[in-house]
Design an enzyme around this catalytic site. Structure first.
Site, PDB file in Angstrom:
ATOM      1  N   ILE A  59      64.092  29.211  12.752  1.00  0.00           N
ATOM      2  CA  ILE A  59      65.011  30.354  12.596  1.00  0.00           C
ATOM      3  C   ILE A  59      66.253  30.223  13.481  1.00  0.00           C
ATOM      4  O   ILE A  59      67.223  30.931  13.277  1.00  0.00           O
ATOM      5  CB  ILE A  59      64.354  31.733  12.905  1.00  0.00           C
ATOM      6  N   TYR A 149      56.882  38.746  26.635  1.00  0.00           N
ATOM      7  CA  TYR A 149      56.736  38.870  25.184  1.00  0.00           C
ATOM      8  C   TYR A 149      57.185  40.254  24.713  1.00  0.00           C
ATOM      9  O   TYR A 149      58.002  40.392  23.807  1.00  0.00           O
ATOM     10  CB  TYR A 149      55.277  38.625  24.773  1.00  0.00           C
ATOM     11  N   LYS A 153      60.500  41.629  22.318  1.00  0.00           N
ATOM     12  CA  LYS A 153      60.390  42.469  21.117  1.00  0.00           C
ATOM     13  C   LYS A 153      61.256  43.713  21.263  1.00  0.00           C
ATOM     14  O   LYS A 153      61.937  44.138  20.338  1.00  0.00           O
ATOM     15  CB  LYS A 153      58.926  42.863  20.884  1.00  0.00           C
ATOM     16  N   ASN A 179      46.778  46.854  16.584  1.00  0.00           N
ATOM     17  CA  ASN A 179      46.007  45.608  16.721  1.00  0.00           C
ATOM     18  C   ASN A 179      45.538  45.106  15.350  1.00  0.00           C
ATOM     19  O   ASN A 179      44.502  45.568  14.859  1.00  0.00           O
ATOM     20  CB  ASN A 179      44.811  45.827  17.643  1.00  0.00           C
ATOM     21  N   PRO A 293      43.912  40.736  33.597  1.00  0.00           N
ATOM     22  CA  PRO A 293      45.153  41.264  34.174  1.00  0.00           C
ATOM     23  C   PRO A 293      46.127  41.685  33.064  1.00  0.00           C
ATOM     24  O   PRO A 293      46.270  40.988  32.056  1.00  0.00           O
ATOM     25  CB  PRO A 293      45.726  40.071  34.959  1.00  0.00           C
TER      26      PRO A 293
HETATM   27  P1  NAD Z   1      51.725  33.897  13.614  1.00  0.00           P
HETATM   28  O1  NAD Z   1      51.978  33.025  14.786  1.00  0.00           O
HETATM   29  O2  NAD Z   1      50.497  33.695  12.819  1.00  0.00           O
HETATM   30  O3  NAD Z   1      52.986  33.856  12.634  1.00  0.00           O
HETATM   31  C1  NAD Z   1      54.292  33.570  13.079  1.00  0.00           C
HETATM   32  C2  NAD Z   1      54.861  32.505  12.157  1.00  0.00           C
HETATM   33  O4  NAD Z   1      56.177  32.177  12.579  1.00  0.00           O
HETATM   34  C3  NAD Z   1      54.040  31.210  12.164  1.00  0.00           C
HETATM   35  O5  NAD Z   1      53.828  30.785  10.832  1.00  0.00           O
HETATM   36  C4  NAD Z   1      54.925  30.222  12.924  1.00  0.00           C
HETATM   37  O6  NAD Z   1      54.726  28.887  12.482  1.00  0.00           O
HETATM   38  C5  NAD Z   1      56.309  30.759  12.604  1.00  0.00           C
HETATM   39  N1  NAD Z   1      57.337  30.442  13.616  1.00  0.00           N
HETATM   40  C6  NAD Z   1      57.218  30.532  14.955  1.00  0.00           C
HETATM   41  N2  NAD Z   1      58.376  30.165  15.541  1.00  0.00           N
HETATM   42  C7  NAD Z   1      59.233  29.848  14.536  1.00  0.00           C
HETATM   43  C8  NAD Z   1      60.583  29.414  14.510  1.00  0.00           C
HETATM   44  N3  NAD Z   1      61.281  29.204  15.624  1.00  0.00           N
HETATM   45  N4  NAD Z   1      61.158  29.180  13.304  1.00  0.00           N
HETATM   46  C9  NAD Z   1      60.465  29.366  12.152  1.00  0.00           C
HETATM   47  N5  NAD Z   1      59.175  29.778  12.120  1.00  0.00           N
HETATM   48  C10 NAD Z   1      58.572  30.016  13.301  1.00  0.00           C
HETATM   49  O7  NAD Z   1      51.801  35.408  14.142  1.00  0.00           O
HETATM   50  P2  NAD Z   1      51.396  36.749  13.401  1.00  0.00           P
HETATM   51  O8  NAD Z   1      50.178  37.268  14.042  1.00  0.00           O
HETATM   52  O9  NAD Z   1      51.436  36.566  11.949  1.00  0.00           O
HETATM   53  O10 NAD Z   1      52.603  37.663  13.857  1.00  0.00           O
HETATM   54  C11 NAD Z   1      53.771  37.834  13.088  1.00  0.00           C
HETATM   55  C12 NAD Z   1      54.767  38.665  13.857  1.00  0.00           C
HETATM   56  O11 NAD Z   1      54.175  39.919  14.205  1.00  0.00           O
HETATM   57  C13 NAD Z   1      55.202  38.028  15.168  1.00  0.00           C
HETATM   58  O12 NAD Z   1      56.575  38.287  15.352  1.00  0.00           O
HETATM   59  C14 NAD Z   1      54.389  38.762  16.215  1.00  0.00           C
HETATM   60  O13 NAD Z   1      55.029  38.805  17.455  1.00  0.00           O
HETATM   61  C15 NAD Z   1      54.270  40.144  15.599  1.00  0.00           C
HETATM   62  N6  NAD Z   1      53.072  40.875  16.028  1.00  0.00           N
HETATM   63  C16 NAD Z   1      51.847  40.293  15.883  1.00  0.00           C
HETATM   64  C17 NAD Z   1      50.713  40.961  16.318  1.00  0.00           C
HETATM   65  C18 NAD Z   1      49.353  40.335  16.188  1.00  0.00           C
HETATM   66  O14 NAD Z   1      48.424  40.779  16.836  1.00  0.00           O
HETATM   67  N7  NAD Z   1      49.145  39.347  15.359  1.00  0.00           N
HETATM   68  C19 NAD Z   1      50.819  42.249  16.886  1.00  0.00           C
HETATM   69  C20 NAD Z   1      52.091  42.823  17.000  1.00  0.00           C
HETATM   70  C21 NAD Z   1      53.220  42.115  16.563  1.00  0.00           C
HETATM   71  C1  UD1 Z   2      47.130  41.960  22.763  1.00  0.00           C
HETATM   72  C2  UD1 Z   2      48.460  41.779  23.441  1.00  0.00           C
HETATM   73  C3  UD1 Z   2      49.513  42.603  22.721  1.00  0.00           C
HETATM   74  C4  UD1 Z   2      49.537  42.265  21.228  1.00  0.00           C
HETATM   75  C5  UD1 Z   2      48.138  42.494  20.669  1.00  0.00           C
HETATM   76  C6  UD1 Z   2      48.099  42.116  19.223  1.00  0.00           C
HETATM   77  C7  UD1 Z   2      47.838  41.380  25.787  1.00  0.00           C
HETATM   78  C8  UD1 Z   2      47.864  41.916  27.190  1.00  0.00           C
HETATM   79  N1  UD1 Z   2      48.358  42.179  24.838  1.00  0.00           N
HETATM   80  O1  UD1 Z   2      46.780  43.320  22.873  1.00  0.00           O
HETATM   81  O2  UD1 Z   2      50.791  42.347  23.251  1.00  0.00           O
HETATM   82  O3  UD1 Z   2      50.465  43.077  20.546  1.00  0.00           O
HETATM   83  O4  UD1 Z   2      47.222  41.669  21.379  1.00  0.00           O
HETATM   84  O5  UD1 Z   2      46.838  42.297  18.679  1.00  0.00           O
HETATM   85  O6  UD1 Z   2      47.408  40.260  25.550  1.00  0.00           O
HETATM   86  N2  UD1 Z   2      38.939  41.824  24.984  1.00  0.00           N
HETATM   87  C9  UD1 Z   2      37.710  41.422  25.493  1.00  0.00           C
HETATM   88  N3  UD1 Z   2      37.370  40.102  25.386  1.00  0.00           N
HETATM   89  C10 UD1 Z   2      38.180  39.167  24.781  1.00  0.00           C
HETATM   90  C11 UD1 Z   2      39.413  39.587  24.249  1.00  0.00           C
HETATM   91  C12 UD1 Z   2      39.775  40.919  24.386  1.00  0.00           C
HETATM   92  O7  UD1 Z   2      36.973  42.232  26.046  1.00  0.00           O
HETATM   93  O8  UD1 Z   2      37.811  37.991  24.731  1.00  0.00           O
HETATM   94  C13 UD1 Z   2      39.307  43.258  25.064  1.00  0.00           C
HETATM   95  C14 UD1 Z   2      40.607  43.529  25.798  1.00  0.00           C
HETATM   96  O9  UD1 Z   2      40.378  43.714  27.168  1.00  0.00           O
HETATM   97  C15 UD1 Z   2      41.073  44.818  25.094  1.00  0.00           C
HETATM   98  C16 UD1 Z   2      40.557  44.652  23.658  1.00  0.00           C
HETATM   99  O10 UD1 Z   2      39.504  43.704  23.739  1.00  0.00           O
HETATM  100  O11 UD1 Z   2      40.456  45.938  25.667  1.00  0.00           O
HETATM  101  C17 UD1 Z   2      41.602  44.145  22.693  1.00  0.00           C
HETATM  102  O12 UD1 Z   2      42.182  42.962  23.218  1.00  0.00           O
HETATM  103  P1  UD1 Z   2      43.176  42.047  22.352  1.00  0.00           P
HETATM  104  O13 UD1 Z   2      42.579  41.793  21.023  1.00  0.00           O
HETATM  105  O14 UD1 Z   2      43.535  40.863  23.197  1.00  0.00           O
HETATM  106  O15 UD1 Z   2      44.431  42.977  22.111  1.00  0.00           O
HETATM  107  P2  UD1 Z   2      45.346  43.770  23.180  1.00  0.00           P
HETATM  108  O16 UD1 Z   2      45.035  43.379  24.563  1.00  0.00           O
HETATM  109  O17 UD1 Z   2      45.293  45.207  22.841  1.00  0.00           O
END
Ligand code: NAD
Ligand code: UD1
Length: 338
Positions: A59, A149, A153, A179, A293
């Site tokens: 991108i 991170y 955002k 989540n 943490p």
């Molecule tokens: P993901 O890593 O599975 O998907 C991101 C995609 O972007 C991947 O296919 C990766 O190859 C591509 N990518 C990364 N850097 C790139 C670049 N420089 N140019 C082109 N492509 C690139 O992540 P996801 O879980 O599908 O998340 C999608 C979006 O949602 C992300 O922006 C993430 O920060 C946001 N988000 C995700 C979560 C979550 O828990 N999964 C929660 C909140 C927000």
């Molecule tokens: C994490 C990210 C958050 C992101 C989100 C996406 C951190 C601090 N935050 O959130 O930025 O948007 O994922 O889904 O990493 N847990 C366990 N054991 C594990 C993993 C997690 O007990 O092995 C617990 C955590 O302490 C938490 C809950 O499960 O209470 C959810 O954790 P996780 O899935 O990592 O999500 P978040 O921490 O909420």
């Protein structure tokens, strides 16, 4: 409509892609496959029976973006591409500012140049940081986000807000995901983290499928009903439907909007473990470990703004999410690398 999905091969992007194609939209995917697999796209094509164009690239590549907008008459962009590991963002902040902030600015510039002003941006509940008062409404953003991170955002949200102020042609939907958990009910596409999963559901699934020995429960002394962390888990197919609703909204409204995509319900780590044990029919090896943490005790959404404005509500519960996630994990124990 013709939609460009940056990061369309990733976990969330591939599910949204599938929903967009099923809803009759045309799609173009831009991905550098740094955190995803081509196989996900092959499977989306097989599931939908629809073809879409793929651009493999970064991108941050302005020339390639210009070419994409020249080749295609794009109506809206769904911007998923970015880096998302909170821990890694502390170690490598420059990569996160470069890809997440720099990449989004490059994309926005290319969009403006091409006269494309509609964008849906993937933001996160982590912009809310550590808060006591639940549920979280869109106005609850504190001055400081909790990690590099989350800061990237939040910055991108502000970049798009400033663009809307500067030029009324912009139409921006910021979606703050809580989540995401789950997979398409076919079990054909799902979350496939590289290396050790950082998140609860994928880690627990890998324990259940025998790839890892036991789940560490990070803390059982939080001020929550059972002492473990509480989160608002949302099915990835509900998220996908939220994106369709946002795209629809953008065709009728201009300006800047922020919406929580969550269910409005919190579940503890032990709730997730218990539900997964019910689904797999076997106990999940686990141990209580110290707090991770940076973790907060609890986090759940007030999703009412999305219901009012977008006409969207999450329909699926924890059991649906874990059932579908487990189906994907069981059918693909090693993810896309079979
Ligand atoms: P993901 O890593 O599975 O998907 C991101 C995609 O972007 C991947 O296919 C990766 O190859 C591509 N990518 C990364 N850097 C790139 C670049 N420089 N140019 C082109 N492509 C690139 O992540 P996801 O879980 O599908 O998340 C999608 C979006 O949602 C992300 O922006 C993430 O920060 C946001 N988000 C995700 C979560 C979550 O828990 N999964 C929660 C909140 C927000
Ligand atoms: C994490 C990210 C958050 C992101 C989100 C996406 C951190 C601090 N935050 O959130 O930025 O948007 O994922 O889904 O990493 N847990 C366990 N054991 C594990 C993993 C997690 O007990 O092995 C617990 C955590 O302490 C938490 C809950 O499960 O209470 C959810 O954790 P996780 O899935 O990592 O999500 P978040 O921490 O909420």
């Amino acid at each position: 409509m013709k939609l460009l999905l940056t990061g369309g091969a990733g976990y969330i992007g591939s599910h949204v892609l599938l929903s967009c194609l099923e809803a009759g939209h045309d799609a173009i995917v831009l991905d550098d496959f740094s955190n995803s697999s081509r196989e996900a796209l092959t499977r989306v094509e097989a599931l939908t029976g629809r073809h879409f164009s793929l651009y493999e690239g970064d991108i941050r590549d302005a020339t390639m973006l210009e070419q994409i907008f020249k080749d295609n008459k794009i109506d809206a962009v769904l911007h998923f591409a970015g880096l998302k590991a909170v821990g890694e963002s502390v170690q490598k902040p420059l990569d996160y500012y470069d890809v997440n902030v720099g990449g989004s600015v490059t994309l926005a510039k290319a969009m403006a140049q091409a006269g494309v002003y509609r964008v849906v941006f993937s933001s996160t509940a982590s912009v809310y940081g550590d808060q006591e008062k639940m549920p979280l409404t869109e106005e609850n953003v504190p001055g400081e986000a909790a990690s590099p991170y989350a800061r990237t955002k939040r910055m991108v949200e502000q970049v798009f807000e400033d663009l809307c102020i500067s030029d009324q042609r912009w139409s921006v939907a910021i979606l703050r995901y809580f989540n995401p958990v789950g997979a398409h009910p076919s079990g054909q596409i799902g979350e496939d983290p590289l290396g050790e999963p950082a998140n609860l559901a994928p880690f627990a699934m890998q324990v259940a499928v025998g790839r890892r020995q036991s789940l560490a429960v990070f803390g059982d002394d939080y001020p929550t009903p059972d002492g473990t962390g509480v989160r608002d888990y949302i099915h990835v197919m509900d998220l996908a439907e939220g994106h369709l609703a946002a795209v629809n909204f953008l065709t009728k409204n201009s300006g800047f909007g922020v919406w929580n995509l969550g269910t409005g319900r919190g579940h503890s780590v032990l709730d997730v473990v218990r539900e997964l044990e019910n689904i797999t029919g076997k106990p999940l090896p686990k141990r209580i470990a110290s707090r991770r943490p940076g973790d907060t005790a609890q986090c759940w959404a007030d999703p009412s703004r999305a219901a009012t404005d977008l006409g969207w509500k999450a329909k699926r519960g924890l059991s649906d999410m874990l059932t579908d996630h487990w189906r994907w994990q069981e059918q693909n124990p090693k993810g896309y690398n079979k």
